[in-house]
Design a protein around this motif. Structure first.
Motif, PDB file in Angstrom:
ATOM      1  N   ARG A 290       0.843  -1.205   0.000  1.00  0.00           N
ATOM      2  CA  ARG A 290       0.000   0.000   0.000  1.00  0.00           C
ATOM      3  C   ARG A 290       0.880   1.259   0.000  1.00  0.00           C
ATOM      4  O   ARG A 290       0.595   2.229   0.698  1.00  0.00           O
ATOM      5  CB  ARG A 290      -0.950  -0.033   1.207  1.00  0.00           C
ATOM      6  N   GLU A 291       1.930   1.237  -0.804  1.00  0.00           N
ATOM      7  CA  GLU A 291       2.851   2.379  -0.833  1.00  0.00           C
ATOM      8  C   GLU A 291       2.155   3.655  -1.281  1.00  0.00           C
ATOM      9  O   GLU A 291       2.603   4.762  -0.955  1.00  0.00           O
ATOM     10  CB  GLU A 291       4.085   2.092  -1.690  1.00  0.00           C
ATOM     11  N   ASP A 292       1.047   3.543  -2.012  1.00  0.00           N
ATOM     12  CA  ASP A 292       0.299   4.736  -2.436  1.00  0.00           C
ATOM     13  C   ASP A 292      -0.356   5.458  -1.251  1.00  0.00           C
ATOM     14  O   ASP A 292      -0.747   6.614  -1.376  1.00  0.00           O
ATOM     15  CB  ASP A 292      -0.761   4.350  -3.478  1.00  0.00           C
ATOM     16  N   GLN A 293      -0.462   4.770  -0.110  1.00  0.00           N
ATOM     17  CA  GLN A 293      -1.052   5.372   1.090  1.00  0.00           C
ATOM     18  C   GLN A 293      -0.022   6.109   1.953  1.00  0.00           C
ATOM     19  O   GLN A 293      -0.380   6.783   2.920  1.00  0.00           O
ATOM     20  CB  GLN A 293      -1.698   4.289   1.963  1.00  0.00           C
ATOM     21  N   CYS A 294       1.261   5.975   1.626  1.00  0.00           N
ATOM     22  CA  CYS A 294       2.345   6.517   2.456  1.00  0.00           C
ATOM     23  C   CYS A 294       2.191   8.026   2.653  1.00  0.00           C
ATOM     24  O   CYS A 294       1.914   8.758   1.707  1.00  0.00           O
ATOM     25  CB  CYS A 294       3.678   6.204   1.781  1.00  0.00           C
ATOM     26  N   ILE A 295       2.395   8.474   3.892  1.00  0.00           N
ATOM     27  CA  ILE A 295       2.295   9.905   4.225  1.00  0.00           C
ATOM     28  C   ILE A 295       3.684  10.514   4.487  1.00  0.00           C
ATOM     29  O   ILE A 295       3.784  11.617   5.038  1.00  0.00           O
ATOM     30  CB  ILE A 295       1.374  10.130   5.434  1.00  0.00           C
ATOM     31  N   ASP A 296       4.733   9.789   4.097  1.00  0.00           N
ATOM     32  CA  ASP A 296       6.112  10.303   4.173  1.00  0.00           C
ATOM     33  C   ASP A 296       6.541  10.700   5.585  1.00  0.00           C
ATOM     34  O   ASP A 296       7.288  11.669   5.772  1.00  0.00           O
ATOM     35  CB  ASP A 296       6.293  11.514   3.231  1.00  0.00           C
ATOM     36  N   CYS A 297       6.086   9.943   6.579  1.00  0.00           N
ATOM     37  CA  CYS A 297       6.469  10.281   7.962  1.00  0.00           C
ATOM     38  C   CYS A 297       7.910   9.882   8.260  1.00  0.00           C
ATOM     39  O   CYS A 297       8.497  10.352   9.227  1.00  0.00           O
ATOM     40  CB  CYS A 297       5.519   9.603   8.946  1.00  0.00           C
ATOM     41  N   MET A 298       8.475   8.978   7.442  1.00  0.00           N
ATOM     42  CA  MET A 298       9.866   8.514   7.534  1.00  0.00           C
ATOM     43  C   MET A 298      10.150   7.632   8.757  1.00  0.00           C
ATOM     44  O   MET A 298      11.299   7.305   9.036  1.00  0.00           O
ATOM     45  CB  MET A 298      10.861   9.684   7.512  1.00  0.00           C
ATOM     46  N   LEU A 299       9.123   7.240   9.463  1.00  0.00           N
ATOM     47  CA  LEU A 299       9.311   6.384  10.631  1.00  0.00           C
ATOM     48  C   LEU A 299       9.990   5.063  10.263  1.00  0.00           C
ATOM     49  O   LEU A 299      10.926   4.633  10.940  1.00  0.00           O
ATOM     50  CB  LEU A 299       7.943   6.141  11.278  1.00  0.00           C
ATOM     51  N   CYS A 300       9.527   4.434   9.190  1.00  0.00           N
ATOM     52  CA  CYS A 300      10.100   3.139   8.808  1.00  0.00           C
ATOM     53  C   CYS A 300      11.569   3.272   8.433  1.00  0.00           C
ATOM     54  O   CYS A 300      12.390   2.419   8.778  1.00  0.00           O
ATOM     55  CB  CYS A 300       9.311   2.525   7.656  1.00  0.00           C
ATOM     56  N   VAL A 301      11.907   4.369   7.738  1.00  0.00           N
ATOM     57  CA  VAL A 301      13.298   4.608   7.339  1.00  0.00           C
ATOM     58  C   VAL A 301      14.180   4.734   8.579  1.00  0.00           C
ATOM     59  O   VAL A 301      15.277   4.167   8.643  1.00  0.00           O
ATOM     60  CB  VAL A 301      13.387   5.891   6.473  1.00  0.00           C
ATOM     61  N   ASP A 302      13.676   5.468   9.574  1.00  0.00           N
ATOM     62  CA  ASP A 302      14.461   5.717  10.786  1.00  0.00           C
ATOM     63  C   ASP A 302      14.553   4.490  11.686  1.00  0.00           C
ATOM     64  O   ASP A 302      15.547   4.308  12.390  1.00  0.00           O
ATOM     65  CB  ASP A 302      13.835   6.877  11.577  1.00  0.00           C
ATOM     66  N   ILE A 303      13.528   3.644  11.688  1.00  0.00           N
ATOM     67  CA  ILE A 303      13.455   2.562  12.671  1.00  0.00           C
ATOM     68  C   ILE A 303      14.122   1.271  12.199  1.00  0.00           C
ATOM     69  O   ILE A 303      14.532   0.445  13.029  1.00  0.00           O
ATOM     70  CB  ILE A 303      11.968   2.304  13.042  1.00  0.00           C
ATOM     71  N   CYS A 304      14.269   1.090  10.907  1.00  0.00           N
ATOM     72  CA  CYS A 304      14.822  -0.183  10.417  1.00  0.00           C
ATOM     73  C   CYS A 304      16.269  -0.338  10.878  1.00  0.00           C
ATOM     74  O   CYS A 304      17.121   0.510  10.587  1.00  0.00           O
ATOM     75  CB  CYS A 304      14.767  -0.249   8.895  1.00  0.00           C
ATOM     76  N   PRO A 305      16.586  -1.427  11.598  1.00  0.00           N
ATOM     77  CA  PRO A 305      17.929  -1.598  12.161  1.00  0.00           C
ATOM     78  C   PRO A 305      19.004  -1.840  11.112  1.00  0.00           C
ATOM     79  O   PRO A 305      20.196  -1.673  11.404  1.00  0.00           O
ATOM     80  CB  PRO A 305      17.777  -2.814  13.086  1.00  0.00           C
ATOM     81  N   VAL A 306      18.631  -2.232   9.907  1.00  0.00           N
ATOM     82  CA  VAL A 306      19.634  -2.521   8.876  1.00  0.00           C
ATOM     83  C   VAL A 306      19.524  -1.561   7.679  1.00  0.00           C
ATOM     84  O   VAL A 306      20.141  -1.779   6.642  1.00  0.00           O
ATOM     85  CB  VAL A 306      19.539  -3.994   8.400  1.00  0.00           C
ATOM     86  N   ASP A 307      18.717  -0.519   7.824  1.00  0.00           N
ATOM     87  CA  ASP A 307      18.631   0.533   6.796  1.00  0.00           C
ATOM     88  C   ASP A 307      18.194  -0.036   5.443  1.00  0.00           C
ATOM     89  O   ASP A 307      18.771   0.287   4.408  1.00  0.00           O
ATOM     90  CB  ASP A 307      20.005   1.227   6.680  1.00  0.00           C
ATOM     91  N   ALA A 308      17.154  -0.867   5.493  1.00  0.00           N
ATOM     92  CA  ALA A 308      16.708  -1.540   4.272  1.00  0.00           C
ATOM     93  C   ALA A 308      15.640  -0.776   3.496  1.00  0.00           C
ATOM     94  O   ALA A 308      15.264  -1.196   2.400  1.00  0.00           O
ATOM     95  CB  ALA A 308      16.168  -2.933   4.626  1.00  0.00           C
ATOM     96  N   ILE A 309      15.140   0.350   4.042  1.00  0.00           N
ATOM     97  CA  ILE A 309      14.002   1.047   3.430  1.00  0.00           C
ATOM     98  C   ILE A 309      14.400   2.437   2.956  1.00  0.00           C
ATOM     99  O   ILE A 309      15.102   3.170   3.659  1.00  0.00           O
ATOM    100  CB  ILE A 309      12.829   1.172   4.420  1.00  0.00           C
ATOM    101  N   ASP A 310      13.919   2.793   1.752  1.00  0.00           N
ATOM    102  CA  ASP A 310      14.054   4.156   1.238  1.00  0.00           C
ATOM    103  C   ASP A 310      12.661   4.678   0.906  1.00  0.00           C
ATOM    104  O   ASP A 310      11.872   3.981   0.274  1.00  0.00           O
ATOM    105  CB  ASP A 310      14.929   4.163  -0.025  1.00  0.00           C
TER     106      ASP A 310
END
Ligand code: SF4
Ligand code: F3S
Length: 103
Positions: free
Chosen positions: A79-99
């Protein structure tokens, strides 16, 4: 971590679960990057799950990836079309797997 310029440095080789897949892929060991606006490097993801649990708009869904060396499941940004660009997932991933392309 994930290459933030993956869309320039890689080629889209297909689609899974409605999400773009960027190569190279050679399953089950090499799975590439999944997603465009929200992108997950499947070869880096270790199935920590914090992104899926904490995303405020439930962008992610688990998919099984048996025999992948880093983890046997990954998060698909279905559901990437629903993303609100809060960047939480980018910041929280321990291995930096998300952009997330918030530009
Ligand atoms: Fe979800 Fe925020 Fe990540 Fe977008 S940036 S996928 S809204 S956690
Ligand atoms: Fe994978 Fe990082 Fe999410 S390891 S499950 S992308 S928090």
């Amino acid at each position: 971590g994930i290459d933030p310029n993956f869309d320039r440095n890689r080629e889209q080789v297909g689609e899974e679960n409605g999400v773009a897949v960027w190569g190279p892929v050679d399953p089950p060991e090499k799975l590439g990057i999944h997603g465009s606006h929200v992108a997950v490097d499947y070869d880096i993801c270790v199935a920590d799950g914090a992104c899926l649990e904490d995303c405020p708009v439930d962008v992610f869904t688990w998919v099984e990836t048996p025999d992948h060396p880093a983890s046997e499941r990954k998060v698909e940004p279905t559901r990437e079309d629903q993303c609100i660009d809060c960047m939480l997932c980018v910041d929280i991933c321990p291995v930096d797997a998300i952009d997330v392309d918030a530009s």
